[in-house]
Scaffold this motif. Structure first.
Motif, PDB file in Angstrom:
ATOM      1  N   GLY A 161    -117.471 -57.117  61.388  1.00  0.00           N
ATOM      2  CA  GLY A 161    -117.138 -58.462  60.936  1.00  0.00           C
ATOM      3  C   GLY A 161    -116.119 -58.508  59.814  1.00  0.00           C
ATOM      4  N   ARG A 162    -115.494 -57.404  59.502  1.00  0.00           N
ATOM      5  CA  ARG A 162    -114.483 -57.347  58.449  1.00  0.00           C
ATOM      6  C   ARG A 162    -113.143 -57.812  59.017  1.00  0.00           C
ATOM      7  N   SER A 163    -112.475 -58.707  58.319  1.00  0.00           N
ATOM      8  CA  SER A 163    -111.242 -59.324  58.799  1.00  0.00           C
ATOM      9  C   SER A 163    -110.067 -58.360  58.721  1.00  0.00           C
ATOM     10  N   MET A 164    -109.338 -58.277  59.839  1.00  0.00           N
ATOM     11  CA  MET A 164    -108.146 -57.440  59.913  1.00  0.00           C
ATOM     12  C   MET A 164    -106.943 -58.301  60.245  1.00  0.00           C
ATOM     13  N   LEU A 165    -105.797 -57.921  59.679  1.00  0.00           N
ATOM     14  CA  LEU A 165    -104.546 -58.596  59.972  1.00  0.00           C
ATOM     15  C   LEU A 165    -103.714 -57.716  60.895  1.00  0.00           C
ATOM     16  N   PHE A 166    -103.070 -58.341  61.865  1.00  0.00           N
ATOM     17  CA  PHE A 166    -102.034 -57.678  62.659  1.00  0.00           C
ATOM     18  C   PHE A 166    -100.727 -58.045  61.988  1.00  0.00           C
ATOM     19  N   MET A 167     -99.875 -57.044  61.774  1.00  0.00           N
ATOM     20  CA  MET A 167     -98.596 -57.281  61.136  1.00  0.00           C
ATOM     21  C   MET A 167     -97.516 -56.598  61.971  1.00  0.00           C
ATOM     22  N   GLU A 168     -96.303 -57.157  61.930  1.00  0.00           N
ATOM     23  CA  GLU A 168     -95.216 -56.523  62.681  1.00  0.00           C
ATOM     24  C   GLU A 168     -93.865 -56.928  62.145  1.00  0.00           C
ATOM     25  N   GLU A 169     -92.895 -56.136  62.537  1.00  0.00           N
ATOM     26  CA  GLU A 169     -91.497 -56.453  62.316  1.00  0.00           C
ATOM     27  C   GLU A 169     -90.775 -56.105  63.600  1.00  0.00           C
ATOM     28  N   THR A 170     -89.870 -56.962  64.007  1.00  0.00           N
ATOM     29  CA  THR A 170     -89.098 -56.697  65.205  1.00  0.00           C
ATOM     30  C   THR A 170     -87.620 -56.783  64.871  1.00  0.00           C
ATOM     31  N   ARG A 171     -86.851 -56.063  65.668  1.00  0.00           N
ATOM     32  CA  ARG A 171     -85.389 -56.092  65.566  1.00  0.00           C
ATOM     33  C   ARG A 171     -84.836 -56.261  66.973  1.00  0.00           C
ATOM     34  N   SER A 172     -83.708 -56.930  67.070  1.00  0.00           N
ATOM     35  CA  SER A 172     -83.106 -57.100  68.401  1.00  0.00           C
ATOM     36  C   SER A 172     -82.037 -56.083  68.628  1.00  0.00           C
ATOM     37  N   ARG A 179     -89.604 -52.464  67.543  1.00  0.00           N
ATOM     38  CA  ARG A 179     -90.818 -53.113  67.030  1.00  0.00           C
ATOM     39  C   ARG A 179     -91.669 -52.099  66.270  1.00  0.00           C
ATOM     40  N   LEU A 180     -92.118 -52.516  65.086  1.00  0.00           N
ATOM     41  CA  LEU A 180     -93.055 -51.757  64.270  1.00  0.00           C
ATOM     42  C   LEU A 180     -94.255 -52.661  64.034  1.00  0.00           C
ATOM     43  N   HIS A 181     -95.457 -52.169  64.308  1.00  0.00           N
ATOM     44  CA  HIS A 181     -96.647 -53.000  64.123  1.00  0.00           C
ATOM     45  C   HIS A 181     -97.748 -52.188  63.467  1.00  0.00           C
ATOM     46  N   LEU A 182     -98.722 -52.884  62.905  1.00  0.00           N
ATOM     47  CA  LEU A 182     -99.839 -52.221  62.236  1.00  0.00           C
ATOM     48  C   LEU A 182    -101.011 -53.180  62.111  1.00  0.00           C
ATOM     49  N   SER A 183    -102.154 -52.614  61.766  1.00  0.00           N
ATOM     50  CA  SER A 183    -103.355 -53.385  61.440  1.00  0.00           C
ATOM     51  C   SER A 183    -103.805 -52.951  60.060  1.00  0.00           C
ATOM     52  N   VAL A 184    -104.252 -53.914  59.274  1.00  0.00           N
ATOM     53  CA  VAL A 184    -104.713 -53.623  57.915  1.00  0.00           C
ATOM     54  C   VAL A 184    -105.854 -54.582  57.591  1.00  0.00           C
ATOM     55  N   TYR A 185    -106.828 -54.099  56.824  1.00  0.00           N
ATOM     56  CA  TYR A 185    -107.897 -54.992  56.397  1.00  0.00           C
ATOM     57  C   TYR A 185    -107.333 -56.070  55.485  1.00  0.00           C
ATOM     58  N   GLU A 186    -107.731 -57.308  55.762  1.00  0.00           N
ATOM     59  CA  GLU A 186    -107.200 -58.448  55.010  1.00  0.00           C
ATOM     60  C   GLU A 186    -107.525 -58.356  53.523  1.00  0.00           C
ATOM     61  N   ASP A 187    -108.653 -57.741  53.168  1.00  0.00           N
ATOM     62  CA  ASP A 187    -109.034 -57.641  51.763  1.00  0.00           C
ATOM     63  C   ASP A 187    -108.310 -56.506  51.027  1.00  0.00           C
ATOM     64  N   PRO A 206    -103.280 -55.273  47.952  1.00  0.00           N
ATOM     65  CA  PRO A 206    -102.056 -54.561  47.543  1.00  0.00           C
ATOM     66  C   PRO A 206    -101.260 -54.024  48.726  1.00  0.00           C
ATOM     67  N   VAL A 207    -101.936 -53.509  49.733  1.00  0.00           N
ATOM     68  CA  VAL A 207    -101.237 -52.970  50.910  1.00  0.00           C
ATOM     69  C   VAL A 207    -100.597 -54.096  51.711  1.00  0.00           C
ATOM     70  N   VAL A 208    -101.325 -55.183  51.902  1.00  0.00           N
ATOM     71  CA  VAL A 208    -100.765 -56.334  52.621  1.00  0.00           C
ATOM     72  C   VAL A 208     -99.502 -56.826  51.915  1.00  0.00           C
ATOM     73  N   LYS A 209     -99.566 -56.958  50.590  1.00  0.00           N
ATOM     74  CA  LYS A 209     -98.399 -57.431  49.827  1.00  0.00           C
ATOM     75  C   LYS A 209     -97.230 -56.453  49.935  1.00  0.00           C
ATOM     76  N   ASN A 210     -97.515 -55.140  49.877  1.00  0.00           N
ATOM     77  CA  ASN A 210     -96.436 -54.151  50.040  1.00  0.00           C
ATOM     78  C   ASN A 210     -95.758 -54.311  51.385  1.00  0.00           C
ATOM     79  N   HIS A 211     -96.565 -54.424  52.444  1.00  0.00           N
ATOM     80  CA  HIS A 211     -95.998 -54.583  53.782  1.00  0.00           C
ATOM     81  C   HIS A 211     -95.135 -55.836  53.859  1.00  0.00           C
ATOM     82  N   GLN A 212     -95.634 -56.940  53.308  1.00  0.00           N
ATOM     83  CA  GLN A 212     -94.860 -58.179  53.354  1.00  0.00           C
ATOM     84  C   GLN A 212     -93.565 -58.053  52.551  1.00  0.00           C
TER      85      GLN A 212
END
Length: 169
Positions: free
Chosen positions: A158-169, A126-134, A137-143
């Motif tokens: 009050g600034r919106s943050m996204l939790f992002m992750e990728e998992t492998r089995s 599992r790889l996870h991170l937090s990034v500001y939603e605004d 460019p970084v959000v798009k790179n991660h996706q």
């Protein structure tokens, strides 16, 4: 922690961050501080203290990012909060100095290098991170790299943050 991991993807190479690079890291971090939860200015003394503490921390791997074409230092990336039992790590401290190198896609190449380091070399699940939603460019790179939004929250301002992750089995 001191380590010897080196990995290349696309146009970048990850290699261990060394003491001679911490001032460049501090300057870049201060220029990009709005992307960090702790957005204050870091002093040279604080940077040295941080690096010394990092060297003693077995749950962090800090990398310098080099542009292969020129062998130029262009930024940093890290695997932090490493949990060996859960085979997971947080991806953070990614900064590319866009003033030093004006090439598109280096953030993506860095994301891919970190992903391969995490999953293929270290064997994490599992790889996870937090990034500001605004920080679009970084959000798009991660996706684009395969790291997906799995939740949202707000920081203390009050600034919106996204939790992002990728998992492998």
């Amino acid at each position: 922690m001191e380590h010897q991991y080196v990995h290349t993807y696309g146009r970048v190479r990850l290699q261990p961050l060394v003491r001679s690079e911490i001032e460049k890291t501090r300057i870049l971090r201060n220029k990009t501080r709005n992307g960090f939860v702790d957005g204050r200015i870091i002093t040279p003394e604080e940077q040295v203290a941080w690096f010394d503490k990092y060297l003693e921390n077995p749950s962090e791997l800090m990398f310098s990012v080099y542009l292969l074409r020129t062998e130029e230092w262009i930024g940093t990336a890290a695997l932090i909060s490493i949990d060996q039992e859960q085979a997971s790590a947080e991806y953070g401290r990614m900064m590319i100095d866009k003033e030093a190198v004006n090439e598109k896609g280096l953030g993506y190449d860095t994301d891919m290098a970190i992903r391969e380091m995490c999953f293929d070399i270290l064997g994490f699940k599992r790889l996870h991170l937090s990034v500001y939603e605004d920080n679009i460019p970084v959000v798009k790179n991660h996706q684009k790299a395969g790291i997906w939004v799995c939740g949202r929250t707000e920081d203390s301002n009050g600034r919106s943050m996204l939790f992002m992750e990728e998992t492998r089995s």
